[in-house]
Design a protein around this motif. Structure first.
Motif, PDB file in Angstrom:
ATOM      1  N   ARG A  20     -13.583   0.541   7.015  1.00 11.50           N
ATOM      2  CA  ARG A  20     -12.394   1.320   7.740  1.00 11.50           C
ATOM      3  C   ARG A  20     -11.209   0.731   8.057  1.00 11.50           C
ATOM      4  N   TYR A  21     -11.323  -0.518   8.280  1.00  9.91           N
ATOM      5  CA  TYR A  21     -10.103  -1.549   8.491  1.00  9.91           C
ATOM      6  C   TYR A  21      -9.500  -1.618   7.127  1.00  9.91           C
ATOM      7  N   ARG A  22     -10.188  -2.012   5.861  1.00  8.63           N
ATOM      8  CA  ARG A  22      -9.486  -2.161   4.768  1.00  8.63           C
ATOM      9  C   ARG A  22      -8.791  -0.777   4.288  1.00  8.63           C
ATOM     10  N   ARG A  23      -9.490   0.199   4.736  1.00  3.02           N
ATOM     11  CA  ARG A  23      -8.789   1.725   4.174  1.00  3.02           C
ATOM     12  C   ARG A  23      -7.448   1.865   5.187  1.00  3.02           C
ATOM     13  N   MET A  24      -7.543   1.429   6.514  1.00  2.45           N
ATOM     14  CA  MET A  24      -6.367   1.430   7.192  1.00  2.45           C
ATOM     15  C   MET A  24      -5.161   0.673   6.856  1.00  2.45           C
ATOM     16  N   LEU A  25      -5.515  -0.633   6.317  1.00  2.00           N
ATOM     17  CA  LEU A  25      -4.709  -1.606   5.433  1.00  2.00           C
ATOM     18  C   LEU A  25      -3.965  -0.874   4.203  1.00  2.00           C
ATOM     19  N   LEU A  26      -4.735  -0.225   3.441  1.00  2.00           N
ATOM     20  CA  LEU A  26      -4.287   0.160   2.232  1.00  2.00           C
ATOM     21  C   LEU A  26      -3.350   1.484   2.762  1.00  2.00           C
ATOM     22  N   TRP A  27      -3.434   2.169   3.651  1.00  2.00           N
ATOM     23  CA  TRP A  27      -2.453   3.117   4.181  1.00  2.00           C
ATOM     24  C   TRP A  27      -1.164   2.287   4.365  1.00  2.00           C
ATOM     25  N   MET A  28      -1.444   1.340   5.348  1.00  4.00           N
ATOM     26  CA  MET A  28      -0.223   0.492   5.687  1.00  4.00           C
ATOM     27  C   MET A  28       0.358   0.182   4.621  1.00  4.00           C
ATOM     28  N   LEU A  29      -0.180  -0.398   3.482  1.00  2.00           N
ATOM     29  CA  LEU A  29       0.406  -0.943   2.334  1.00  2.00           C
ATOM     30  C   LEU A  29       1.491   0.100   1.690  1.00  2.00           C
ATOM     31  N   LEU A  30       0.716   1.393   1.613  1.00  2.00           N
ATOM     32  CA  LEU A  30       1.610   2.415   1.086  1.00  2.00           C
ATOM     33  C   LEU A  30       2.882   2.889   1.914  1.00  2.00           C
ATOM     34  N   ALA A  31       2.631   2.518   3.197  1.00  2.00           N
ATOM     35  CA  ALA A  31       3.931   2.762   4.044  1.00  2.00           C
ATOM     36  C   ALA A  31       4.824   1.595   3.861  1.00  2.00           C
TER      37      ALA A  31
END
Length: 93
Positions: A20-31
């Protein structure tokens, strides 16, 4: 008598929490990519063509700030959401 591990001590839950943490970081990378792209476009429109140093500074400044904030807040949420904070409080007493 063995107690079932809780929070990040439980391997299954730890795998879920870190995913879940890595998935959140991927979304923030997109942002961050969108924010850097937008910032570079605006800077180019206002100041004209940018040097490669200015482009790298914008990428590091905007992107680095967003990703650092995402990583630190994500770790705070991970710690709180898995019960790790409560475990530390219980051990201290």
């Amino acid at each position: 008598m063995s107690e079932r591990p809780s929070g990040l001590d439980d391997p299954d839950y730890a795998a879920f929490a870190w995913a879940r943490y890595r998935r959140m970081l991927l979304w923030m990378l997109l942002a961050a990519v969108i924010a850097v792209g937008t910032a570079l476009y605006i800077l180019d429109q206002v100041y004209g063509p940018l040097s490669w140093v200015a482009i790298l500074a914008a990428i590091g400044g905007f992107g680095g700030t967003i990703m650092m904030a995402a990583a630190l807040m994500g770790l705070a949420f991970l710690s709180s959401g898995t019960g790790h904070d409560e475990d530390v409080e219980r051990i201290d007493r």
